[in-house]
Structures are given as C-alpha cells and as structure tokens.
Design a protein around this motif. Structure first.
Motif, PDB file in Angstrom:
ATOM      1  N   SER A   1     -55.134  44.696 -26.726  1.00 57.19           N
ATOM      2  CA  SER A   1     -53.803  44.377 -26.207  1.00 57.19           C
ATOM      3  C   SER A   1     -53.105  45.649 -25.770  1.00 57.19           C
TER       4      SER A   1
ATOM      5  N   THR B   1     -49.191  46.876 -25.616  1.00 60.59           N
ATOM      6  CA  THR B   1     -47.898  46.451 -26.147  1.00 60.59           C
ATOM      7  C   THR B   1     -46.800  47.394 -25.689  1.00 60.59           C
TER       8      THR B   1
ATOM      9  N   TYR C   1     -43.465  43.095 -26.275  1.00 59.76           N
ATOM     10  CA  TYR C   1     -44.216  42.489 -25.173  1.00 59.76           C
ATOM     11  C   TYR C   1     -45.676  42.835 -25.381  1.00 59.76           C
ATOM     12  N   ARG C   2     -46.534  41.849 -25.228  1.00 59.85           N
ATOM     13  CA  ARG C   2     -47.963  42.058 -25.398  1.00 59.85           C
ATOM     14  C   ARG C   2     -48.675  41.435 -24.210  1.00 59.85           C
ATOM     15  N   THR C   3     -49.597  42.185 -23.627  1.00 63.91           N
ATOM     16  CA  THR C   3     -50.449  41.637 -22.576  1.00 63.91           C
ATOM     17  C   THR C   3     -51.889  41.991 -22.913  1.00 63.91           C
ATOM     18  N   ARG C   4     -52.781  41.099 -22.541  1.00 63.21           N
ATOM     19  CA  ARG C   4     -54.190  41.298 -22.856  1.00 63.21           C
ATOM     20  C   ARG C   4     -55.006  40.641 -21.754  1.00 63.21           C
TER      21      ARG C   4
ATOM     22  N   GLU D   1     -56.312  39.694 -18.211  1.00 57.07           N
ATOM     23  CA  GLU D   1     -55.631  39.595 -16.925  1.00 57.07           C
ATOM     24  C   GLU D   1     -54.445  38.641 -16.939  1.00 57.07           C
ATOM     25  N   THR D   2     -54.442  37.667 -17.843  1.00 56.99           N
ATOM     26  CA  THR D   2     -53.403  36.642 -17.768  1.00 56.99           C
ATOM     27  C   THR D   2     -52.628  36.408 -19.051  1.00 56.99           C
ATOM     28  N   GLU D   3     -53.068  36.932 -20.178  1.00 54.29           N
ATOM     29  CA  GLU D   3     -52.369  36.673 -21.436  1.00 54.29           C
ATOM     30  C   GLU D   3     -51.116  37.532 -21.545  1.00 54.29           C
ATOM     31  N   GLU D   4     -50.000  36.889 -21.796  1.00 54.90           N
ATOM     32  CA  GLU D   4     -48.732  37.583 -22.010  1.00 54.90           C
ATOM     33  C   GLU D   4     -47.987  36.880 -23.134  1.00 54.90           C
ATOM     34  N   ASP D   5     -47.431  37.665 -24.038  1.00 55.39           N
ATOM     35  CA  ASP D   5     -46.648  37.121 -25.138  1.00 55.39           C
ATOM     36  C   ASP D   5     -45.422  37.984 -25.356  1.00 55.39           C
TER      37      ASP D   5
END
Length: 156
Positions: free
Chosen positions: A78, A80, A107-110, A112-116
């Motif tokens: 991830s 962050t 903010y977390r991205t992992r 190509e498309t995961e965002e939390d």
C-alpha cells in the motif's frame, strides 16, 4: 506526530517501532451506531472485541511479515498518506507523560484501483524515555462503523 506520519508514509516501519515504548498498547475499538438515548456502548470497551488490540511484539511481528513477502494483503504494498490535525496536548497521569488528542485522515491506495480513506480520532499517551517522547498508548477510533476496505493492514 508529524514525524510518525512521515515514517509510516515512507514505509520506514522499523524507525516507527522505535517511537513506541516496549509496553505500548495499540488499540482500535469497534464502533457501532446507537440512538441518542442509548449512546453508551457506541465504542467497544478494552475488554471487548476490537479491530486491533496489539502490543510491541505483535506490531513487530506484523512488520517482519511485511518484510517476508508472505503478507498477501500488502503485495503489492500500500501507499499511504497520513494527515494529522487538531492536536491537543495536556499533562498525563505521571510527570513523564503527556496525553495527546488528534484527528486523522489516512488515505491508502494499492495496486491500480484500490483506494480507501480512514477517518477518525486518536488518543495517545506519550512517555518521555531517555530524553525522547515515545507512544505508550494509542486508541484509534474510526468514524466509520462499516469498513469497506479489503483489509486493515496499515498503521494509524
């Protein structure tokens, strides 16, 4: 607080561990929706189920697992970004301690498309050890009652 955010966002987890006391309690209780008349019980107690209930040993093992290549929830890792604000500091129960309240967005991205987004508050106890402030206790309270993320493998 800001240094800790920078270390986490840089994935410098061993340096982050150095900011924690050996007896740290790192706790994220569950949150549930309650009607105003029955507000008690909205946040789980320390003796109840929690999202995270960790100590230095379990945090260290999580970091070692990240380094092992066997942490599938973090492969690829991830990225962050921690935002910390509304920091309030007051005296702690001991002369060597401070009680610190803050709000955060992580903010977390992992991949190509995961965002939390995780939004909430923290209650910390910082203890002075060998001239340095270290986190001795952390309670992380998320505003969300339902987490849409696939996992909660990051640090707050």
């Amino acid at each position: 607080m800001y240094r800790e955010a920078r270390l986490l966002d840089s994935r410098r987890f061993d340096d982050w561990l150095d900011l924690l006391t050996d007896d740290v309690k790192y706790w994220m209780p569950l949150r549930s929706n309650r009607y105003p008349a029955n507000k008690e019980g909205e946040i789980s107690r320390e003796d109840e189920l929690a999202i995270m209930d960790e100590d230095k040993d379990s945090l260290t093992r999580r970091i070692r697992r990240l380094d092992s290549g066997m942490a599938w929830a973090e492969d690829p890792p991830s990225r962050t970004r921690h935002f910390v604000s509304n920091i309030e500091v007051e005296p702690g129960q001991r002369d060597s301690e401070l009680r610190v309240y803050s709000n955060f967005i992580m903010y977390r991205t992992r991949g190509e498309t995961e965002e939390d987004f995780y939004v909430g508050s923290r209650e910390d106890v910082l203890r002075r050890e060998n001239g340095q402030l270290r986190v001795a206790y952390r309670k992380v309270v998320l505003d969300q009652t339902v987490l849409l993320a696939k996992n909660v493998s990051n640090f707050f």
